[in-house]
Design an enzyme around this catalytic site. Structure first.
Site, PDB file in Angstrom:
ATOM      1  N   ARG A  93       0.862  -1.191   0.000  1.00 46.98           N
ATOM      2  CA  ARG A  93       0.000   0.000   0.000  1.00 46.98           C
ATOM      3  C   ARG A  93       0.894   1.235   0.000  1.00 46.98           C
ATOM      4  O   ARG A  93       1.307   1.717   1.049  1.00 46.98           O
ATOM      5  CB  ARG A  93      -0.894   0.000   1.243  1.00 46.98           C
ATOM      6  CG  ARG A  93      -2.003  -1.035   1.212  1.00 46.98           C
ATOM      7  CD  ARG A  93      -2.911  -0.890   2.424  1.00 46.98           C
ATOM      8  NE  ARG A  93      -4.167  -1.584   2.274  1.00 46.98           N
ATOM      9  CZ  ARG A  93      -4.415  -2.822   2.723  1.00 46.98           C
ATOM     10  NH1 ARG A  93      -3.466  -3.497   3.335  1.00 46.98           N
ATOM     11  NH2 ARG A  93      -5.604  -3.356   2.550  1.00 46.98           N
ATOM     12  N   ARG A 112       1.020  -1.072  -5.273  1.00 50.39           N
ATOM     13  CA  ARG A 112      -0.185  -0.372  -5.694  1.00 50.39           C
ATOM     14  C   ARG A 112       0.119   1.117  -5.782  1.00 50.39           C
ATOM     15  O   ARG A 112       0.770   1.670  -4.889  1.00 50.39           O
ATOM     16  CB  ARG A 112      -1.298  -0.617  -4.681  1.00 50.39           C
ATOM     17  CG  ARG A 112      -2.561   0.127  -5.050  1.00 50.39           C
ATOM     18  CD  ARG A 112      -3.702  -0.283  -4.191  1.00 50.39           C
ATOM     19  NE  ARG A 112      -3.577   0.241  -2.835  1.00 50.39           N
ATOM     20  CZ  ARG A 112      -4.427  -0.074  -1.860  1.00 50.39           C
ATOM     21  NH1 ARG A 112      -5.411  -0.921  -2.100  1.00 50.39           N
ATOM     22  NH2 ARG A 112      -4.282   0.447  -0.665  1.00 50.39           N
ATOM     23  N   ASN A 163     -12.173  -5.676   0.313  1.00 43.40           N
ATOM     24  CA  ASN A 163     -12.689  -4.719   1.306  1.00 43.40           C
ATOM     25  C   ASN A 163     -13.595  -3.693   0.631  1.00 43.40           C
ATOM     26  O   ASN A 163     -14.719  -3.453   1.058  1.00 43.40           O
ATOM     27  CB  ASN A 163     -11.540  -3.969   1.990  1.00 43.40           C
ATOM     28  CG  ASN A 163     -10.507  -4.903   2.554  1.00 43.40           C
ATOM     29  OD1 ASN A 163     -10.826  -6.049   2.861  1.00 43.40           O
ATOM     30  ND2 ASN A 163      -9.281  -4.457   2.671  1.00 43.40           N
ATOM     31  N   ASP A 164     -13.059  -3.086  -0.422  1.00 43.19           N
ATOM     32  CA  ASP A 164     -13.879  -2.100  -1.129  1.00 43.19           C
ATOM     33  C   ASP A 164     -14.982  -2.779  -1.926  1.00 43.19           C
ATOM     34  O   ASP A 164     -16.094  -2.250  -2.013  1.00 43.19           O
ATOM     35  CB  ASP A 164     -13.007  -1.236  -2.048  1.00 43.19           C
ATOM     36  CG  ASP A 164     -12.371  -0.096  -1.281  1.00 43.19           C
ATOM     37  OD1 ASP A 164     -13.097   0.541  -0.488  1.00 43.19           O
ATOM     38  OD2 ASP A 164     -11.170   0.154  -1.443  1.00 43.19           O
ATOM     39  N   ARG A 174     -17.573   1.000   4.669  1.00 42.56           N
ATOM     40  CA  ARG A 174     -16.716   0.061   5.412  1.00 42.56           C
ATOM     41  C   ARG A 174     -16.196   0.663   6.705  1.00 42.56           C
ATOM     42  O   ARG A 174     -15.640  -0.032   7.553  1.00 42.56           O
ATOM     43  CB  ARG A 174     -15.544  -0.386   4.529  1.00 42.56           C
ATOM     44  CG  ARG A 174     -14.585   0.727   4.184  1.00 42.56           C
ATOM     45  CD  ARG A 174     -13.596   0.320   3.107  1.00 42.56           C
ATOM     46  NE  ARG A 174     -12.318  -0.112   3.630  1.00 42.56           N
ATOM     47  CZ  ARG A 174     -11.251  -0.400   2.876  1.00 42.56           C
ATOM     48  NH1 ARG A 174     -11.335  -0.328   1.561  1.00 42.56           N
ATOM     49  NH2 ARG A 174     -10.121  -0.776   3.415  1.00 42.56           N
ATOM     50  N   CYS A 221      -6.451  -9.675  -2.448  1.00 41.63           N
ATOM     51  CA  CYS A 221      -5.581  -9.070  -1.438  1.00 41.63           C
ATOM     52  C   CYS A 221      -6.375  -8.320  -0.369  1.00 41.63           C
ATOM     53  O   CYS A 221      -5.801  -7.625   0.457  1.00 41.63           O
ATOM     54  CB  CYS A 221      -4.567  -8.144  -2.079  1.00 41.63           C
ATOM     55  SG  CYS A 221      -5.320  -6.789  -2.979  1.00 41.63           S
TER      56      CYS A 221
HETATM   57  C1  PEP Z   1      -9.376  -3.582  -0.660  1.00 37.13           C
HETATM   58  O1  PEP Z   1     -10.157  -2.653  -0.877  1.00 37.13           O
HETATM   59  O2  PEP Z   1      -9.730  -4.760  -0.465  1.00 37.13           O
HETATM   60  C2  PEP Z   1      -7.935  -3.336  -0.619  1.00 37.13           C
HETATM   61  C3  PEP Z   1      -7.067  -4.320  -0.580  1.00 37.13           C
HETATM   62  O3  PEP Z   1      -7.528  -2.043  -0.581  1.00 37.13           O
HETATM   63  P1  PEP Z   1      -7.668  -1.081   0.693  1.00 37.13           P
HETATM   64  O4  PEP Z   1      -8.140  -1.900   1.841  1.00 37.13           O
HETATM   65  O5  PEP Z   1      -6.330  -0.483   0.918  1.00 37.13           O
HETATM   66  O6  PEP Z   1      -8.669  -0.085   0.221  1.00 37.13           O
HETATM   67 MG    MG Z   2      -9.378  -0.761  -1.674  1.00 36.12          MG
END
Ligand code: PEP
Ligand code: MG
Length: 755
Positions: A469, A505, A627-628, A638, A675
């Site tokens: 990240r 990323r 996650n997103d 979230r 991821c």
């Molecule tokens: C996600 O969104 O799953 C991700 C890996 O990115 P971040 O959690 O940094 O937004």
């Molecule tokens: Mg994300």
């Protein structure tokens, strides 16, 4: 009645003391309904008792800490059914119960309403009268409205107050605060409170023992603010016409008005610390202006708030410098940021707890990356009362224990030791392949972002970095890092993992990830300017970053570039063109022929799931950011503790999206990884294997657990579980099925860790 309701709410809001506010409430309700008594009962923290919080019209003794069981009397009945109860002859009701000599015996008529907040019962508001009559409909409506208007007020105060009481009394029972499990593990230590900078509404009330020092701090802060505004005014005089500078003049006038300073000092003299006194006065003044009829005067409320923020910033700067971290720091705050975590020396940080956020907030992800137990979303976290207190953070269940009893501390020490032993035994898997019993293998990689976790990641025996990240090093700075600074950071990472791949990323800011020096003010940040959108709009920032990555890669050639928040093909094509431009620039500068690194697309937005095949055709690989993706598929923030119950990556819609993405990528012959946090959840490892993910990337501390699951099952079994699970429509059933599968295989110990 409406008028009295409005006056009542305003009066309560203007009262900083909780019990005075409630006393005012019962008095006003009694007057407005012309009834003889009124009382408020609040549920205690464990929801076992109703505590009498305020009353009018009963014997005085009735007031002394009256406690009734949650299922007792008419109050209990209202709470149990969460319904209004309107009786003309209460004493004859089968569930009637009264405390002897309370003075209640004389009353016949009874009206009680539940106080609800966010589907949760907080307490009961009731009135009584001697005359046997049914309260009229409009009286009932009034009481219901009072309860609903005030529920949010109670929600903000209730737990804080009751817990504060327990802490002061030094209760023998363990006080537990409930939040959302956000980083597994157990942490025991001493609370250090981080107060938010310049957010006036978030300043808690706190008592001071040194009134003179607080007054002195206030005076210094006011003086600094005056100087600052004068300087701003002068600087702007060349750029702005006088009419546009009225705000500065208004600020100065307010600051010079004796009354503001005097009011704050008066509050300090009552024992309030300077920040709290400032907040109280500013809030009172803004409310006065907000309620004015004249539109211009209403606007002044914002000016006053703005001024308050400035003074607060100066007051807080004096505070920040004084933070010291004991060896066993538990960091707490209403809202913690990555920078707050980064400020604590790593070896001293034992746990974190915050009022805001959820298990998917970035601060939670960071905590997990560092292996720190974390609890987010603790409703009404009483920060000020917790300062220096001993706390236990139970990151598995989302519990924070305050000044634990010796017995409880010992229990948790045993638990922590068991965890340590489990981790140690998992280390034996270090050199073994991540392969199922029937020979299918999957790449296990690590997520990283902090320099500090590179070491842990290496130790965990991964196949490389599945997600670096890159915004995290940006967050820890005061300005954008230069190309050279970035090159050094990226080179460290590439060198540490070479020859294994490192998927970097590109800058993913916006949403809940802010850079202090690059403010983005949007009303809907998660749907706004974030991720690749910023990079494409600001090619200067993007090109600098890509050049730094490419330069760092010259020696190692293990860089792969990952693009966040892609929502359509055009964005990918534009980003690729910019990467090519950067590559040409660097090749020319270095006079070498550099190879284009592999470029991957993060699948985080529903539109990219539907276009995954198209994207895969143009990219070298796909990586799902679950996650997103969960947030956008389920339309649930979230980061918002209030809706965290419906943020569920086990939702069948999310699982279908994952499966579809893998299929689309594979149809184009491109590898697909994941991821997001789901990749680190042992419960779903079998599903991800069966879907065909080529790589799973998670934080280093989860990695051995995932490997354990992979090695324990066959692909045949994994596919069978996937088939079964896809029949369910309820995420809870899916969870139960997956947990039972691990239990049956003797891996129950992992379930807790996967929470
Ligand atoms: C996600 O969104 O799953 C991700 C890996 O990115 P971040 O959690 O940094 O937004
Ligand atoms: Mg994300």
């Amino acid at each position: 009645m409406l008028k009295s309701l409005r006056r009542l709410v305003e009066e309560m809001e203007a009262t900083s003391d909780f019990s005075t506010a409630l006393s005012t409430l019962v008095k006003r309700v009694r007057e407005a309904l012309e009834t003889e008594s009124c009382a408020i009962f609040l549920l205690d923290f464990h929801r076992e008792f109703y505590l009498l919080a305020a009353s009018e019209g009963y014997a005085d003794d009735y007031l002394q800490g009256l406690k009734i069981k949650a299922d007792q009397g008419l109050i209990g009945l209202i709470g149990a059914h969460e319904k209004v109860l309107n009786l003309d002859d209460a004493p004859n009701h089968p569930q009637y119960f009264t405390v002897p000599e309370s003075g209640e015996e004389i009353y016949q008529a009874f009206l009680g309403v539940p106080i609800m907040y966010d589907r949760r019962l907080l307490g009961v508001l009731m009135v009584e009268q001697q005359e046997a009559r049914r309260y009229a409909e409009e009286e009932e409506a009034f009481l219901v409205t009072v309860a609903s208007q005030l529920s949010s007020y109670f929600a903000r105060q209730e737990t804080t107050e009751i817990i504060a009481e327990q802490i002061q009394v030094g209760s023998e029972d363990d006080t537990v605060l409930l939040g959302i499990p956000s980083g597994s593990g157990v942490g025991i230590g001493q609370a250090v409170v981080v107060y938010p900078l310049a957010n006036i509404t978030a300043v808690p009330d706190k008592e001071t023992s040194d009134i003179d020092a607080e007054i002195e701090d206030l005076k210094v802060a006011l003086e600094l603010t005056r100087d600052e505004i004068k300087e701003l005014n002068e600087r702007m005089s060349a750029k702005l016409p006088a009419s546009e500078r009225d705000l500065f003049i208004a600020y100065l006038r307010l600051l010079d008005s004796n009354s503001l300073e005097k009011e704050i000092i008066d509050d300090i003299k009552k024992g309030q610390w300077a920040q709290g006194a400032l907040k109280n006065v500013i809030q009172l003044r803004t409310r006065q202006f907000e309620s004015m009829d004249d539109a211009y005067l209403r606007e002044c409320a914002a000016d006053i708030r703005g001024l308050g923020q400035r003074v607060l910033a100066h007051l807080q700067r004096q505070e920040v410098e004084e933070l010291t971290y004991p060896d066993n720091t538990i960091l707490i705050g209403e809202e913690l940021s990555a920078a707050d975590l980064a400020r604590v020396p790593q070896e001293k940080l034992m746990g974190i707890a915050s009022g805001k956020g959820s298990s998917n907030s970035h601060v939670a992800i960071l905590a997990r990356a560092l292996g720190i137990p974390a609890v987010n979303g603790v409703d009404n976290l009483p920060c000020a009362q917790l300062e220096d207190k001993e706390l236990i953070i139970d990151g598995y269940y989302g519990h924070v224990y305050v000044t634990p009893t010796t017995a409880l501390r010992q229990d948790f020490m045993i638990l922590a030791e068991e965890e340590r032993q489990l981790d140690e035994s998992l280390q034996q898997l270090h050199d073994l392949p991540a392969e199922t019993t029937d020979g299918y293998s999957v790449k296990l990689m690590v997520n990283t972002g902090l320099d500090a976790d590179a070491g842990i990641a290496l130790a965990a025996g991964s196949a490389g970095v599945g997600l670096f990240r890159s915004e995290i090093p940006f967050m820890a700075r005061q300005t954008f890092p230069s190309e050279e600074e970035q090159r050094i950071i990226y080179k460290q990472m590439l060198a540490a993992f070479a020859p294994s791949p490192v998927l970097m990323r590109t800058l993913d800011v916006g949403g809940d990830k802010a850079l202090p020096y690059f403010p983005i003010n949007e009303s809907n940040p998660f749907l706004g300017w974030r991720g690749i959108r910023i990079s494409l709009d600001r090619p200067d920032i993007f090109l600098t970053q890509i050049r730094a990555m490419l330069l760092a890669n010259v020696e190692y050639e293990n860089l792969q570039i990952l693009l966040p928040m892609i929502s359509g093909l055009q964005e990918l094509l534009e980003a690729k063109a910019l990467i090519k431009q950067a590559l040409d620039e660097v090749s020319e500068g270095k006079n070498i022929n550099m190879k284009m690194p592999k470029i991957g697309v993060m699948i985080e937005v529903p539109s990219s799931v539907y276009q995954a095949r198209l994207l895969a055709r143009e990219a070298d690989f796909l990586s799902v950011g679950s996650n997103d993706l969960t947030q956008y598929i389920l339309a649930v923030d979230r980061n918002n503790a209030k809706v965290s119950g419906i943020y569920d990556a086990y939702h069948p819609a999310v699982l279908h999206a994952l499966h579809q993405t893998v299929r689309s990528g594979h149809l184009e012959g491109k590898p697909v990884g994941i991821c997001g946090e789901l990749a680190g959840d042992p419960n779903v490892t079998l599903l991800l294997l069966a879907m065909g993910f080529d790589s799973l990337s998670t934080n280093a501390s989860n990695l051995p657990r995932i490997k354990w699951v992979v090695r324990r099952f066959s692909m045949r079994k994994a596919r069978e579980v996937l088939r079964e699970v896809m029949k369910y429509s309820d995420p809870a059933d899916i969870r139960t099925h997956l947990e039972a599968t691990l239990e049956r295989a003797g891996l129950g110990g992992l379930i807790r860790a996967g929470r």
